[in-house]
Enzyme design. Structure first.
Site, PDB file in Angstrom:
ATOM      1  N   ASP A   1       0.700  -1.028  -0.083  1.00 21.62           N
ATOM      2  CA  ASP A   1      -0.106   0.035   0.082  1.00 21.62           C
ATOM      3  C   ASP A   1       0.831   1.218   0.052  1.00 21.62           C
ATOM      4  O   ASP A   1       2.168   1.003   0.055  1.00 21.62           O
ATOM      5  CB  ASP A   1      -0.921  -0.006   1.358  1.00 21.62           C
ATOM      6  CG  ASP A   1      -2.236   0.734   0.877  1.00 21.62           C
ATOM      7  OD1 ASP A   1      -2.144   1.795   0.200  1.00 21.62           O
ATOM      8  OD2 ASP A   1      -3.280   0.579   1.662  1.00 21.62           O
TER       9      ASP A   1
ATOM     10  N   GLU B   1     -10.698   6.399   4.433  1.00 22.29           N
ATOM     11  CA  GLU B   1      -9.510   5.905   5.229  1.00 22.29           C
ATOM     12  C   GLU B   1      -9.926   6.011   6.871  1.00 22.29           C
ATOM     13  O   GLU B   1     -10.836   6.307   7.339  1.00 22.29           O
ATOM     14  CB  GLU B   1      -8.288   6.018   4.837  1.00 22.29           C
ATOM     15  CG  GLU B   1      -8.001   5.338   3.439  1.00 22.29           C
ATOM     16  CD  GLU B   1      -6.617   5.108   2.643  1.00 22.29           C
ATOM     17  OE1 GLU B   1      -5.825   4.847   3.472  1.00 22.29           O
ATOM     18  OE2 GLU B   1      -6.526   5.597   1.504  1.00 22.29           O
TER      19      GLU B   1
END
Length: 627
Positions: free
Chosen positions: A297, A513
């Protein structure tokens, strides 16, 4: 003469890796055998477009470039502007000694959501409510065309997280709390990549050419199971639980030929996934036989340590040894390249590990035809935000809506709403006026949610092209019906205007997020106030725009009809289609709707299961077409 001949022969040297007729493994082995360490490490490096240039691509042999959330060549950039930028980077890559093309990636997670004018589909939670894998596959195919329209061959989708706690800020990126639904929705992968041919070897990636894109199953593994839903945190569960809840969709993804897998920031029982060799190499690569490449990521290596980047050389060592193939650096690429080069030259990381990474990256690039067609053209630009794709998104919106309440148990159902107000149930025939209220009724940004144009999403109606729910209502009602819009009216205004009924649209503000982590899950102010003012004074339908179940129980007694619309995207007309009875309500809750946040986490099958609306709940209506 002899010299001239030699030159020509050398120039025309037959290179197996450039021959599409050669078997995949022959091309991969031939190219790897020609590569220097510098060229290999370049392939493992992914950098953000903001620090990329043709010169950087050439100098460092960069293997991949990405667009971060909200990063674009210009505000409202055209498809052509994207193509020109990407081709410029690609020409730099192709000018290297071996001419290995770079692969460009982007987060197209609900349509091509970073790009102006693209079709924005409902977020995954809404698609989970449709229970329609074929619809999701068609959305994948449409998204692939729009991504390719801008010259991009790779998307970081689907998110196959199984969100077990709605307090998690990425819960809307998860199709369901139920792993079976998430497994079914991996049909997005053949939509994006094309159907894997019969008899393909298990685990080998597959992309069917220039109208398809490489997909990415993420985030491996357990991202949706962290304590209290805290993003990037620790998932505490035994191995059986991990394999039964969080792993199953990876099996389906690999069988369907997914090209890449992204590792999760989160930990499993205290071990960071980016450093978990047992699961990344032992399980994903060896047991599941995944043959594509594993990518980090964003700054995934940095976040192995706390605080991030505290000991980067350590992070590089444990991350690459764990089995990571490509590193989304994304900015400090020279540091990454230098650290990894040092470790290989000093036998800290074996060359065999580097070769495995490079083979996997090249395998994906060969399979998808990147060597034969490295440069994008503008042949698909008319696919971006096409009417056909908008109709598909509108269908997805209709199927995603979940009807949670429709009148009380004794009364007459309120929905579908009549288009001519003289016909509404027991309401007076002489009135011809309806109220639309709420912060989310006329806000395209709120309707689309996070990961739309900007990483965190936006407010307002100028972010991209689409239809707000207010405009959808105006498009749908009878010409004689007056539609009054007031964002947050007081009770006196509602009472004094003799409205036939009201539609109240409220919910959450956009987030992505960690910014979406919430311990209270409240409807954004002044939403609760709007509900009580309006619904206390007139018959009302409340439409909730949210990335997850929110606190609604305190207001339920005021509300005559309640609709969960999730984050529907640009095609708000799909909401009106169902509210006014042109289509039936068919959606089913993809996750449990709690009474109070104190109950969380609470998932179907738990011993303390006592929901406001259970998993799978959804009332139906008979549309005007069927009744």
């Amino acid at each position: 003469m002899g010299l001239l001949l030699l030159c020509c022969l050398a120039e025309a040297e037959y290179l197996k890796y450039k021959d599409p007729k050669q078997p995949l493994h022959v091309r991969v082995n031939d190219l790897v055998s020609r590569m220097t360490l510098e060229e290999k490490i370049g392939q493992m490096t992914q950098i953000e477009r903001g620090v990329a240039s043709a010169e950087v691509m050439k100098k460092y042999f960069i293997g991949s470039v990405l667009t971060g959330g909200g990063s674009a060549p210009a505000r409202q950039a055209s498809a052509e502007a994207w193509i020109n930028m990407i081709n410029d980077f690609q020409k730099g890559a192709l000018s290297t000694r071996l001419g290995i093309p770079m692969i460009y990636g982007i987060d197209a997670v609900h349509g091509h959501n970073n790009v102006y004018n693209a079709t924005i589909f409902p977020h995954n939670i809404g698609l989970g409510a449709t229970r329609d894998p074929d619809l999701v596959k068609r959305i994948g195919a449409a998204t692939a065309l729009e991504v390719r329209a801008t010259g991009i061959p790779y998307t970081f989708a689907p998110c196959i997280a199984v969100c077990r706690d709605p307090r998690w800020g990425r819960c809307y990126e998860s199709y369901s709390e139920d792993p079976k639904i998430v497994q079914a929705m991996t049909e997005l992968i053949p939509g994006l990549q094309g159907d894997i041919p019969a008899g393909s070897p298990k685990g080998v990636p597959y992309v069917a050419g220039k109208t398809k894109v490489a997909a990415c199953a993420k985030h491996f593994v357990g991202d949706g199971g962290t304590i209290n839903g805290v993003n990037e945190n620790n998932t505490i569960i035994d191995r059986h639980g991990l394999l039964a809840i969080h792993m199953p969709a990876y099996y389906n993804s690999i069988i369907k030929g997914v090209s890449t897998v992204m590792v999760s920031y989160s930990s499993w029982n205290g071990i960071k996934m980016h450093a978990n060799q047992e699961l990344v190499t032992g399980f994903l690569k060896n047991t599941l036989q995944f043959r594509g490449f594993v990518i980090t990521d964003w700054e995934g290596l940095d976040r192995i340590t706390s605080p991030p980047h505290a000991n980067y050389s350590y992070s590089v060592e444990v991350g690459i040894k764990a089995g990571i193939d490509m590193v989304m650096v994304p900015y400090n690429y020279i540091e990454f390249i230098d650290d990894l080069t040092f470790q290989v030259k000093n036998n800290i990381i074996p060359m065999s590990r580097i070769d495995d990474a490079v083979r996997r990256i090249l395998r994906v690039k060969f399979v998808m035809g990147l060597f034969e067609n490295p440069l994008a053209d503008d042949s698909l630009v008319d696919q971006l935000g096409s009417q056909e794709h908008r109709e598909l998104a509108r269908e997805a919106v209709r199927k995603s809506l979940v009807l949670l309440k429709n009148g009380d148990s004794t009364g007459v159902p309120l929905l579908p709403l009549p288009k001519k107000t003289s016909k509404i149930l027991p309401l007076p025939k002489k009135t011809s006026k309806i109220l639309v209220a709420g912060s989310h009724a006329d806000n395209l940004g709120y309707q689309c949610g996070g990961w739309t144009i900007e990483w965190q999403g936006l407010s307002g109606n100028d972010l991209t092209r689409g239809t707000t729910i207010l405009n959808a209502i105006k498009n749908t009602v009878d010409q004689q019906t007056e539609v009054v819009y007031q964002e947050n009216p007081d009770a006196n205004f509602v009472k004094s205007n003799n409205f036939s009924y009201a539609i109240v649209v409220v919910g959450e503000h956009p987030y992505a997020e960690t910014n979406g982590d919430s311990m209270n899950l409240n409807i954004a102010d002044p939403g609760p106030n709007t509900i009580t003012n309006v619904c206390g004074a007139v018959e009302c339908v409340v439409v909730v725009i949210s990335g997850r179940p929110v606190v609604i129980q305190p207001y339920l007694s005021y509300i005559d009809a309640l609709v969960a619309a999730w984050l529907p995207g640009t095609e708000g007309q799909g909401v009106a289609d169902v509210l006014f009875g042109d289509y039936d309500f068919t959606g089913k809750l993809p996750r449990t709707w709690f009474k109070t946040v104190d109950q969380l986490p609470m998932n179907v099958g738990d011993p303390h299961y006592d929901p406001l609306f259970p998993f799978g709940f959804g009332l139906t209506t008979k549309s005007r077409q069927t009744s």
